[in-house]
Scaffold this motif. Structure first.
Motif, PDB file in Angstrom:
ATOM      1  N   PHE A   1       0.827  -1.198   0.000  1.00  0.00           N
ATOM      2  CA  PHE A   1       0.000   0.000   0.000  1.00  0.00           C
ATOM      3  C   PHE A   1       0.870   1.260   0.000  1.00  0.00           C
ATOM      4  N   LYS A   2       1.932   1.248   0.793  1.00  0.00           N
ATOM      5  CA  LYS A   2       2.833   2.401   0.877  1.00  0.00           C
ATOM      6  C   LYS A   2       3.470   2.694  -0.479  1.00  0.00           C
ATOM      7  N   GLN A   3       3.995   1.655  -1.132  1.00  0.00           N
ATOM      8  CA  GLN A   3       4.714   1.873  -2.385  1.00  0.00           C
ATOM      9  C   GLN A   3       3.762   2.236  -3.525  1.00  0.00           C
ATOM     10  N   LEU A   4       2.574   1.655  -3.545  1.00  0.00           N
ATOM     11  CA  LEU A   4       1.642   2.002  -4.617  1.00  0.00           C
ATOM     12  C   LEU A   4       1.091   3.413  -4.435  1.00  0.00           C
ATOM     13  N   ARG A   5       0.935   3.838  -3.203  1.00  0.00           N
ATOM     14  CA  ARG A   5       0.532   5.233  -2.990  1.00  0.00           C
ATOM     15  C   ARG A   5       1.627   6.182  -3.483  1.00  0.00           C
ATOM     16  N   LYS A   6       2.879   5.781  -3.276  1.00  0.00           N
ATOM     17  CA  LYS A   6       3.993   6.560  -3.829  1.00  0.00           C
ATOM     18  C   LYS A   6       3.869   6.635  -5.349  1.00  0.00           C
ATOM     19  N   CYS A   7       3.600   5.481  -5.948  1.00  0.00           N
ATOM     20  CA  CYS A   7       3.533   5.413  -7.415  1.00  0.00           C
ATOM     21  C   CYS A   7       2.463   6.349  -7.973  1.00  0.00           C
ATOM     22  N   LEU A   8       1.371   6.478  -7.251  1.00  0.00           N
ATOM     23  CA  LEU A   8       0.291   7.346  -7.726  1.00  0.00           C
ATOM     24  C   LEU A   8       0.708   8.812  -7.788  1.00  0.00           C
ATOM     25  N   SER A   9       1.737   9.172  -7.032  1.00  0.00           N
ATOM     26  CA  SER A   9       2.194  10.562  -7.025  1.00  0.00           C
ATOM     27  C   SER A   9       3.313  10.819  -8.033  1.00  0.00           C
ATOM     28  N   PHE A  10       3.825   9.763  -8.656  1.00  0.00           N
ATOM     29  CA  PHE A  10       4.937   9.914  -9.592  1.00  0.00           C
ATOM     30  C   PHE A  10       4.435  10.268 -10.982  1.00  0.00           C
ATOM     31  N   SER A  11       5.315  10.886 -11.747  1.00  0.00           N
ATOM     32  CA  SER A  11       4.952  11.297 -13.106  1.00  0.00           C
ATOM     33  C   SER A  11       5.699  10.516 -14.182  1.00  0.00           C
ATOM     34  N   THR A  12       6.680   9.709 -13.792  1.00  0.00           N
ATOM     35  CA  THR A  12       7.454   8.958 -14.788  1.00  0.00           C
ATOM     36  C   THR A  12       7.448   7.472 -14.474  1.00  0.00           C
ATOM     37  N   GLU A  13       7.546   6.690 -15.530  1.00  0.00           N
ATOM     38  CA  GLU A  13       7.590   5.233 -15.377  1.00  0.00           C
ATOM     39  C   GLU A  13       8.850   4.802 -14.634  1.00  0.00           C
ATOM     40  N   LYS A  14       9.912   5.546 -14.821  1.00  0.00           N
ATOM     41  CA  LYS A  14      11.174   5.228 -14.147  1.00  0.00           C
ATOM     42  C   LYS A  14      11.017   5.298 -12.631  1.00  0.00           C
ATOM     43  N   GLU A  15      10.303   6.308 -12.151  1.00  0.00           N
ATOM     44  CA  GLU A  15      10.059   6.449 -10.712  1.00  0.00           C
ATOM     45  C   GLU A  15       9.196   5.295 -10.198  1.00  0.00           C
ATOM     46  N   VAL A  16       8.206   4.921 -10.992  1.00  0.00           N
ATOM     47  CA  VAL A  16       7.333   3.811 -10.614  1.00  0.00           C
ATOM     48  C   VAL A  16       8.136   2.515 -10.518  1.00  0.00           C
ATOM     49  N   ASP A  17       8.954   2.252 -11.523  1.00  0.00           N
ATOM     50  CA  ASP A  17       9.769   1.032 -11.529  1.00  0.00           C
ATOM     51  C   ASP A  17      10.697   0.996 -10.315  1.00  0.00           C
ATOM     52  N   ALA A  18      11.278   2.139  -9.968  1.00  0.00           N
ATOM     53  CA  ALA A  18      12.181   2.198  -8.823  1.00  0.00           C
ATOM     54  C   ALA A  18      11.431   1.900  -7.524  1.00  0.00           C
ATOM     55  N   ALA A  19      10.215   2.439  -7.401  1.00  0.00           N
ATOM     56  CA  ALA A  19       9.427   2.211  -6.184  1.00  0.00           C
ATOM     57  C   ALA A  19       9.039   0.746  -6.045  1.00  0.00           C
TER      58      ALA A  19
ATOM     59  N   GLU B   1      10.674  -1.798  -7.425  1.00  0.00           N
ATOM     60  CA  GLU B   1      11.899  -2.555  -7.176  1.00  0.00           C
ATOM     61  C   GLU B   1      12.252  -2.451  -5.684  1.00  0.00           C
ATOM     62  N   GLU B   2      12.008  -1.290  -5.114  1.00  0.00           N
ATOM     63  CA  GLU B   2      12.204  -1.106  -3.675  1.00  0.00           C
ATOM     64  C   GLU B   2      11.250  -2.001  -2.890  1.00  0.00           C
ATOM     65  N   LEU B   3      10.013  -2.110  -3.358  1.00  0.00           N
ATOM     66  CA  LEU B   3       9.041  -3.004  -2.725  1.00  0.00           C
ATOM     67  C   LEU B   3       9.539  -4.445  -2.765  1.00  0.00           C
ATOM     68  N   LYS B   4      10.067  -4.838  -3.902  1.00  0.00           N
ATOM     69  CA  LYS B   4      10.590  -6.206  -4.047  1.00  0.00           C
ATOM     70  C   LYS B   4      11.698  -6.477  -3.039  1.00  0.00           C
ATOM     71  N   THR B   5      12.587  -5.502  -2.852  1.00  0.00           N
ATOM     72  CA  THR B   5      13.704  -5.658  -1.921  1.00  0.00           C
ATOM     73  C   THR B   5      13.221  -5.669  -0.474  1.00  0.00           C
ATOM     74  N   MET B   6      12.375  -4.701  -0.126  1.00  0.00           N
ATOM     75  CA  MET B   6      11.912  -4.583   1.260  1.00  0.00           C
ATOM     76  C   MET B   6      11.062  -5.773   1.681  1.00  0.00           C
ATOM     77  N   SER B   7      10.267  -6.290   0.765  1.00  0.00           N
ATOM     78  CA  SER B   7       9.355  -7.387   1.103  1.00  0.00           C
ATOM     79  C   SER B   7      10.007  -8.751   0.982  1.00  0.00           C
ATOM     80  N   ASN B   8      11.202  -8.769   0.390  1.00  0.00           N
ATOM     81  CA  ASN B   8      11.897 -10.040   0.134  1.00  0.00           C
ATOM     82  C   ASN B   8      11.043 -10.979  -0.698  1.00  0.00           C
ATOM     83  N   CYS B   9      10.276 -10.400  -1.627  1.00  0.00           N
ATOM     84  CA  CYS B   9       9.421 -11.194  -2.493  1.00  0.00           C
ATOM     85  C   CYS B   9      10.207 -11.637  -3.720  1.00  0.00           C
ATOM     86  N   SER B  10      10.554 -12.886  -3.750  1.00  0.00           N
ATOM     87  CA  SER B  10      11.242 -13.447  -4.910  1.00  0.00           C
ATOM     88  C   SER B  10      10.770 -14.882  -5.088  1.00  0.00           C
ATOM     89  N   ILE B  11      10.775 -15.347  -6.321  1.00  0.00           N
ATOM     90  CA  ILE B  11      10.306 -16.705  -6.610  1.00  0.00           C
ATOM     91  C   ILE B  11      11.417 -17.687  -6.279  1.00  0.00           C
TER      92      ILE B  11
END
Length: 212
Positions: free
Chosen positions: A156-174, A176-186
């Motif tokens: 929820f935190k990272q997607l709310r961040k994404c809603l405030s961004f204007s570029t795809e690059k910022e969204v991808d970074a947020a 990717e940060e979610l992936k790292t913080m959540s330790n979500c990997s297959i």
């Protein structure tokens, strides 16, 4: 070896029931669904793809004899399959069908995961005008059901961040940060793994990288 043995057992049981399908419709459907879920949990998406048309045909043919447990089971796993294969429109349809049973009292964990899955699905479909409402409504639901944990908070935190961004690059970074913080990997494994929320979210985040 154990996996191949289970596949063989499923095929043998289907063969036994094939001759008298009219009497054993519910049991035969259970085997068809078991076969699909087994391949899904094993990460064999190509095998799932080869089975899904027959599964949906069987669902239409046998719907009248299925109970609510079976219906929720198939709806949810179809939603998961389409979600992890990035067909978010189709996944959202099956999630909504799953959530039609939200007040049944059955499978509360499944309902909570289905609610959570709607968030990234709406995000990937770029339904941003709905997303803020979805975030508020889903958080309220998950808190009430005592299922608003660490992973949910991060998403929820990272997607709310994404809603405030204007570029795809910022969204991808947020994300990717979610992936790292959540330790979500297959994680690779030789045994089937049930698709809990962390596994499903892992497929979502990995799928975004693959599509990039």
């Amino acid at each position: 070896m154990q996996l191949e043995g289970l596949r063989e057992m499923i095929q043998n049981l289907k063969g036994i029931l094939e001759g008298d399908r009219s009497r054993f419709r519910k049991q035969y459907f259970e085997l068809v669904l078991l076969e699909f879920n087994f391949e899904l949990y094993s990460g064999n998406l190509e095998n799932c793809n080869s089975l899904i048309d027959n599964l949906r045909v069987q669902l239409d043919a046998d719907f009248s004899v299925l109970n609510q447990f079976q219906i929720i089971n198939i709806y949810f796993h179809l939603a998961v399959y389409y979600f992890i294969t990035q067909d978010y429109n189709e996944s959202l349809d099956w999630l909504n069908k799953t959530l039609d049973f939200e007040n049944s009292g059955l499978y509360p964990e499944v309902m909570a995961i289905a609610k959570l899955m709607r968030i990234p699905a709406q995000f990937e479909l770029k339904n941003f005008f709905l997303l803020e409402y979805e975030l508020r409504n889903t958080k309220r639901y998950l808190v009430k059901k005592q299922r608003y944990g660490g992973l949910e908070k991060l998403i929820f935190k990272q997607l709310r961040k994404c809603l405030s961004f204007s570029t795809e690059k910022e969204v991808d970074a947020a994300l990717e940060e979610l992936k790292t913080m959540s330790n979500c990997s297959i994680k690779q494994t030789e045994q089937p793994i049930p698709f809990d929320k962390s596994v499903i979210i892992s497929y979502w985040l990995a799928g975004r990288n693959d599509a990039a």
